[in-house]
Design a protein around this motif. Sequence first.
Motif, PDB file in Angstrom:
ATOM      1  N   ALA A  96       0.804  -1.210   0.045  1.00  0.00           N
ATOM      2  CA  ALA A  96      -0.043   0.141   0.151  1.00  0.00           C
ATOM      3  C   ALA A  96       0.885   1.200  -0.147  1.00  0.00           C
ATOM      4  N   GLU A  97       0.444   2.354  -0.459  1.00  0.00           N
ATOM      5  CA  GLU A  97       1.099   3.664  -0.460  1.00  0.00           C
ATOM      6  C   GLU A  97       0.805   4.416   0.822  1.00  0.00           C
ATOM      7  N   LEU A  98       1.608   5.102   1.285  1.00  0.00           N
ATOM      8  CA  LEU A  98       1.727   6.252   2.258  1.00  0.00           C
ATOM      9  C   LEU A  98       1.019   7.376   1.786  1.00  0.00           C
ATOM     10  N   PRO A  99       0.387   8.293   2.406  1.00  0.00           N
ATOM     11  CA  PRO A  99       0.102   7.801   3.982  1.00  0.00           C
ATOM     12  C   PRO A  99      -1.175   6.748   4.403  1.00  0.00           C
ATOM     13  N   GLU A 152       2.327  15.125  17.127  1.00  0.00           N
ATOM     14  CA  GLU A 152       3.065  15.114  15.815  1.00  0.00           C
ATOM     15  C   GLU A 152       4.619  14.651  16.246  1.00  0.00           C
ATOM     16  N   GLY A 153       5.197  13.866  15.395  1.00  0.00           N
ATOM     17  CA  GLY A 153       6.641  13.488  15.826  1.00  0.00           C
ATOM     18  C   GLY A 153       6.999  12.381  14.943  1.00  0.00           C
ATOM     19  N   THR A 154       8.082  11.630  15.149  1.00  0.00           N
ATOM     20  CA  THR A 154       8.915  10.553  14.428  1.00  0.00           C
ATOM     21  C   THR A 154       8.881   9.489  15.231  1.00  0.00           C
ATOM     22  N   PRO A 158      13.532   0.490  15.540  1.00  0.00           N
ATOM     23  CA  PRO A 158      14.978   0.002  15.239  1.00  0.00           C
ATOM     24  C   PRO A 158      14.722  -1.590  15.212  1.00  0.00           C
ATOM     25  N   GLY A 159      15.679  -1.913  14.287  1.00  0.00           N
ATOM     26  CA  GLY A 159      15.842  -3.553  14.041  1.00  0.00           C
ATOM     27  C   GLY A 159      16.857  -3.756  13.032  1.00  0.00           C
ATOM     28  N   THR A 160      16.750  -4.967  12.572  1.00  0.00           N
ATOM     29  CA  THR A 160      17.785  -5.088  11.296  1.00  0.00           C
ATOM     30  C   THR A 160      17.496  -4.368  10.238  1.00  0.00           C
ATOM     31  N   HIS A 161      16.506  -3.708   9.708  1.00  0.00           N
ATOM     32  CA  HIS A 161      16.308  -2.693   8.956  1.00  0.00           C
ATOM     33  C   HIS A 161      15.374  -1.800   9.837  1.00  0.00           C
ATOM     34  N   SER A 162      15.918  -0.791  10.377  1.00  0.00           N
ATOM     35  CA  SER A 162      15.428   0.410  11.154  1.00  0.00           C
ATOM     36  C   SER A 162      14.356   1.305  10.283  1.00  0.00           C
ATOM     37  N   LYS A 163      13.166   1.364  10.900  1.00  0.00           N
ATOM     38  CA  LYS A 163      12.130   2.405  10.248  1.00  0.00           C
ATOM     39  C   LYS A 163      11.888   3.581  11.107  1.00  0.00           C
ATOM     40  N   HIS A 164      11.751   4.556  10.499  1.00  0.00           N
ATOM     41  CA  HIS A 164      11.408   5.871  11.018  1.00  0.00           C
ATOM     42  C   HIS A 164      10.401   6.389  10.172  1.00  0.00           C
ATOM     43  N   ILE A 165       9.258   6.498  11.047  1.00  0.00           N
ATOM     44  CA  ILE A 165       7.884   7.059  10.343  1.00  0.00           C
ATOM     45  C   ILE A 165       7.491   8.238  10.900  1.00  0.00           C
ATOM     46  N   SER A 166       7.211   9.401   9.846  1.00  0.00           N
ATOM     47  CA  SER A 166       6.424  10.571  10.634  1.00  0.00           C
ATOM     48  C   SER A 166       5.166  10.434  10.836  1.00  0.00           C
ATOM     49  N   TYR A 167       4.681  11.140  12.157  1.00  0.00           N
ATOM     50  CA  TYR A 167       3.192  10.915  12.509  1.00  0.00           C
ATOM     51  C   TYR A 167       2.449  12.414  12.791  1.00  0.00           C
ATOM     52  N   ARG A 168       1.360  12.476  12.686  1.00  0.00           N
ATOM     53  CA  ARG A 168       0.640  13.561  12.770  1.00  0.00           C
ATOM     54  C   ARG A 168      -0.719  13.501  12.693  1.00  0.00           C
ATOM     55  N   ASN A 169      -1.386  13.694  13.978  1.00  0.00           N
ATOM     56  CA  ASN A 169      -2.746  13.728  14.002  1.00  0.00           C
ATOM     57  C   ASN A 169      -3.481  12.445  13.749  1.00  0.00           C
ATOM     58  N   THR A 174       5.487   9.763   6.209  1.00  0.00           N
ATOM     59  CA  THR A 174       6.663   9.396   5.587  1.00  0.00           C
ATOM     60  C   THR A 174       7.545   8.303   6.202  1.00  0.00           C
ATOM     61  N   LEU A 175       8.266   7.741   5.315  1.00  0.00           N
ATOM     62  CA  LEU A 175       9.065   6.427   6.042  1.00  0.00           C
ATOM     63  C   LEU A 175      10.525   6.642   5.368  1.00  0.00           C
ATOM     64  N   LYS A 176      11.639   6.432   6.586  1.00  0.00           N
ATOM     65  CA  LYS A 176      12.751   6.163   6.009  1.00  0.00           C
ATOM     66  C   LYS A 176      13.372   4.876   6.413  1.00  0.00           C
ATOM     67  N   ASN A 177      14.237   4.301   5.736  1.00  0.00           N
ATOM     68  CA  ASN A 177      14.476   2.940   6.086  1.00  0.00           C
ATOM     69  C   ASN A 177      16.333   3.064   6.389  1.00  0.00           C
ATOM     70  N   PHE A 178      16.542   2.313   7.362  1.00  0.00           N
ATOM     71  CA  PHE A 178      18.250   2.226   7.675  1.00  0.00           C
ATOM     72  C   PHE A 178      18.637   0.930   7.797  1.00  0.00           C
ATOM     73  N   MET A 179      19.513   0.502   7.208  1.00  0.00           N
ATOM     74  CA  MET A 179      19.930  -1.023   7.451  1.00  0.00           C
ATOM     75  C   MET A 179      21.054  -1.234   8.399  1.00  0.00           C
ATOM     76  N   THR A 180      20.711  -0.379   9.394  1.00  0.00           N
ATOM     77  CA  THR A 180      21.838  -0.373  10.663  1.00  0.00           C
ATOM     78  C   THR A 180      21.972  -1.907  11.173  1.00  0.00           C
ATOM     79  N   GLY A 181      21.057  -2.521  11.476  1.00  0.00           N
ATOM     80  CA  GLY A 181      21.259  -4.015  12.133  1.00  0.00           C
ATOM     81  C   GLY A 181      22.127  -4.880  11.371  1.00  0.00           C
ATOM     82  N   GLU A 182      21.702  -4.767  10.012  1.00  0.00           N
ATOM     83  CA  GLU A 182      22.262  -5.793   8.907  1.00  0.00           C
ATOM     84  C   GLU A 182      23.672  -5.185   8.701  1.00  0.00           C
ATOM     85  N   LEU A 183      23.781  -3.915   8.651  1.00  0.00           N
ATOM     86  CA  LEU A 183      25.417  -3.684   8.477  1.00  0.00           C
ATOM     87  C   LEU A 183      26.086  -3.842   9.722  1.00  0.00           C
TER      88      LEU A 183
END
Length: 316
Positions: A96-99, A152-154, A158-169, A174-183
């Motif tokens: 599915a597509e954001l939002p 409102e906030g972010t 966190p995890g193998t591939h961390s997700k950061h999701i913006s939230y409002r009301n 929006t979504l950002k992925n980070f491969m922190t755990g796998e790296l």
Amino acid sequence: MDSVSHFVSCDWGTTNFRLRLVETATLRIIGEHKTNYGVKECHAAFMAQTALGRQEFYLNYLEGEIERLPKVHGNVPIVTSGMASSNLGLKELPYAELPFGKKGTRLICEKMPLKDGQTLLLVSGIRSKTGMMRGEEVQAMGLEDRLSPYLEGTLLLPGTHSKHISYRNGNFYTLKNFMTGELFEVLMNKSILANSIEFEMLDSDGKNAFLEGFDWGFKNGLTPNLLTIRTRHVVEDMGTKGNYFRLSGLLIGDELSYLRDIGKHVFLAAPKHIFELYKMGLETFVPSDKLILLEDPILERALLIGQRKMLLLHAK
């Protein structure tokens, strides 16, 4: 909720499989069953045989594991989220597509009939131009009541591939992925740094090492500092102690550095084994009144809340 007194929560990830028999109204867990048979291993087993089709192969395993749960009256529905809807899983569903909102009406779902009249509700993931996720969107829906007082906030997952999701009301935008755990796993086990790192328990020295690495990553980024891990061991003859958490701090500092001037609430929801690390890093730059900590039990329950929302939305 009376019409659906219980349901089976299925969390089928890349490397793990978990079933929980849940009382719908209270979310009380009546029984739980876990295996290490994630979709990656299940897919490999499916590809190694020719007797069964994809869905039949996966459902045979799922139905067999459900038999291990306590018996309740009637054939309760199953809600499955995570990688089961991926191209390695039971059946691929499109993202599915954001939002998307707290009710989950934009998520793509499919009902599948099982034996003896039981049904399975398969939940898809979410994508954007900057990331994708399967499973975390259901957790986010389950956490929404914890986020709503702050407007409102972010949300950090966190995890193998961390997700950061913006939230409002009540909505996630929006979504950002980070491969922190796998790296971390790759660098620790497969890179030139491997001989300079060994596993350690988190103690006061480990915390100091983590904060040192975090400072490097937060201020200067990942790549300029990576070889410093090995330099301290080989050139400066400082041994390997601390490098496990120094590398962890470096990666997490780099992941979180874009949040330094965000000025909004940051919601941290993470499993116990990494919660403390992210908390330590965030506390170095996020004001205490802006940092909202959602510990492991809250995250665990959030999955059930989100799955219940999807179950009741598609109950008819």
